[in-house]
Design a protein around this motif. Structure first.
Motif, mmCIF file in Angstrom:
data_model
loop_
_atom_site.group_PDB
_atom_site.id
_atom_site.type_symbol
_atom_site.label_atom_id
_atom_site.label_comp_id
_atom_site.label_asym_id
_atom_site.label_seq_id
_atom_site.Cartn_x
_atom_site.Cartn_y
_atom_site.Cartn_z
ATOM 1 N N ALA A 104 0.632 -1.110 -0.054
ATOM 2 C CA ALA A 104 0.032 0.015 0.129
ATOM 3 C C ALA A 104 0.777 1.047 0.060
ATOM 4 C CB ALA A 104 -1.095 -0.161 1.116
ATOM 5 N N ALA A 158 -3.359 0.812 6.780
ATOM 6 C CA ALA A 158 -4.039 -0.294 6.236
ATOM 7 C C ALA A 158 -3.424 -1.787 6.434
ATOM 8 C CB ALA A 158 -3.748 -0.135 4.350
ATOM 9 N N CYS A 213 -5.041 -2.800 9.714
ATOM 10 C CA CYS A 213 -6.572 -3.251 9.607
ATOM 11 C C CYS A 213 -6.321 -4.751 8.959
ATOM 12 C CB CYS A 213 -7.261 -2.299 8.662
ATOM 13 S SG CYS A 213 -7.647 -0.591 9.512
ATOM 14 N N GLU A 214 -5.406 -5.038 8.237
ATOM 15 C CA GLU A 214 -5.371 -6.405 7.781
ATOM 16 C C GLU A 214 -5.403 -7.436 8.814
ATOM 17 O OE1 GLU A 214 -5.242 -9.090 4.607
ATOM 18 O OE2 GLU A 214 -5.243 -6.835 4.482
ATOM 19 N N PRO A 234 -9.539 -5.543 5.174
ATOM 20 C CA PRO A 234 -9.438 -4.750 4.069
ATOM 21 C C PRO A 234 -10.284 -3.741 3.577
ATOM 22 C CG PRO A 234 -9.204 -7.111 3.728
ATOM 23 C CD PRO A 234 -9.749 -6.948 5.351
ATOM 24 N N GLY A 272 -9.480 -0.871 6.260
ATOM 25 C CA GLY A 272 -8.046 0.015 5.731
ATOM 26 C C GLY A 272 -8.165 0.668 4.364
ATOM 27 N N ALA A 273 -8.995 0.243 3.616
ATOM 28 C CA ALA A 273 -9.277 1.306 2.456
ATOM 29 C C ALA A 273 -9.917 2.673 2.710
ATOM 30 C CB ALA A 273 -9.937 0.582 1.392
ATOM 31 N N THR A 308 -6.351 -0.738 -4.006
ATOM 32 C CA THR A 308 -6.689 -1.300 -3.007
ATOM 33 C C THR A 308 -7.315 -2.522 -3.407
ATOM 34 O OG1 THR A 308 -6.848 0.582 -1.850
ATOM 35 C CG2 THR A 308 -7.846 -1.290 -0.938
ATOM 36 N N GLN A 345 -5.618 -6.479 -2.468
ATOM 37 C CA GLN A 345 -6.524 -7.482 -1.803
ATOM 38 C C GLN A 345 -6.740 -8.702 -2.758
ATOM 39 O OE1 GLN A 345 -7.187 -7.406 1.237
ATOM 40 N NE2 GLN A 345 -6.030 -5.457 1.540
#
Length: 207
Positions: free
Chosen positions: A69, A88, A91-92, A99, A102-103, A125, A129
């Motif tokens: 990212a 990001a 949050c993964e 995902p 995170g976006a 993104t 993913q």
């Protein structure tokens, strides 16, 4: 306050287990008969290894997604690319919803800075993913946790439906625990020192 209390409790339990994990395992198997203690201890150690592998796998995936990212956001020219990429990656660590969560910061930053970059952030993104979900994550989880990708998907759906968000977070390690117990007690009882009932095959025992 409830969240802080839960977090504090989890940190204390983790700290205690780090210091006294081996002693706690011996205490857990102490009530068992002497001939079963070693096999039970081996099962608990394997469960601990699988859960540790899950944590390492999630950390690796978060690091890879965060680095990817960051590179993409720098190419797009997104301001605060490092901070957004860090979010990001963090949050993964949250299965299924991570995902998307995170976006959101990247989309908001792009919309505030230059709305024309929003579409590029969304496309980038989605590509990250796509690669992570179809190529990287199944192999990493299978390598570190030993849970089949299909079982992983079924576990996320099942435990998510039963326990909500907590079930999503714990689906893979719980599936690994169940797999270890079934494998040692039903499918490979000779490996755990358990006697095989006479006249019964593996399928009948599983039923």
């Amino acid at each position: 306050l409830n969240g802080l209390f839960t977090l504090t409790g989890l940190l204390l339990i983790g700290f205690y287990w780090t210091l006294e994990g081996e002693h706690a395992l011996r205490t857990l198997v102490l009530p068992l008969p002497g001939d079963q203690r070693e096999s039970a201890h081996d099962i608990l150690k394997e469960i601990e290894t699988r859960v540790g592998g899950y944590v390492r796998g999630q950390g690796f995936l978060a690091l890879v997604v965060g680095a990817a990212a960051l590179m993409v956001y720098l190419l797009i020219g997104l301001p605060a690319a490092l901070a957004v990429a860090l979010l990001a990656g963090l949050c993964e660590l949250i299965p299924v919803l991570g995902p998307t969560l995170g976006a959101i910061p990247a989309v908001l930053v792009a919309f505030a800075y230059d709305p024309s970059k929003v579409i590029w952030v969304i496309v980038a993104t989605a590509l990250i993913q796509l690669v992570e979900n179809n190529l990287l994550a199944p192999r990493v989880m299978h390598k570190t946790v030993g849970v089949n990708p299909v079982v992983t998907l079924l576990a996320i759906v099942a435990f998510g439906a039963l326990f909500g968000f907590a079930g999503l977070l714990l689906a893979i390690p719980m599936a690994a625990v169940i797999q270890v117990i079934l494998d040692r007690s039903l499918l490979r009882p000779q490996a755990s020192g358990l006697e095989v009932p006479a006249g019964r095959d593996r399928l009948s025992k599983l039923r």
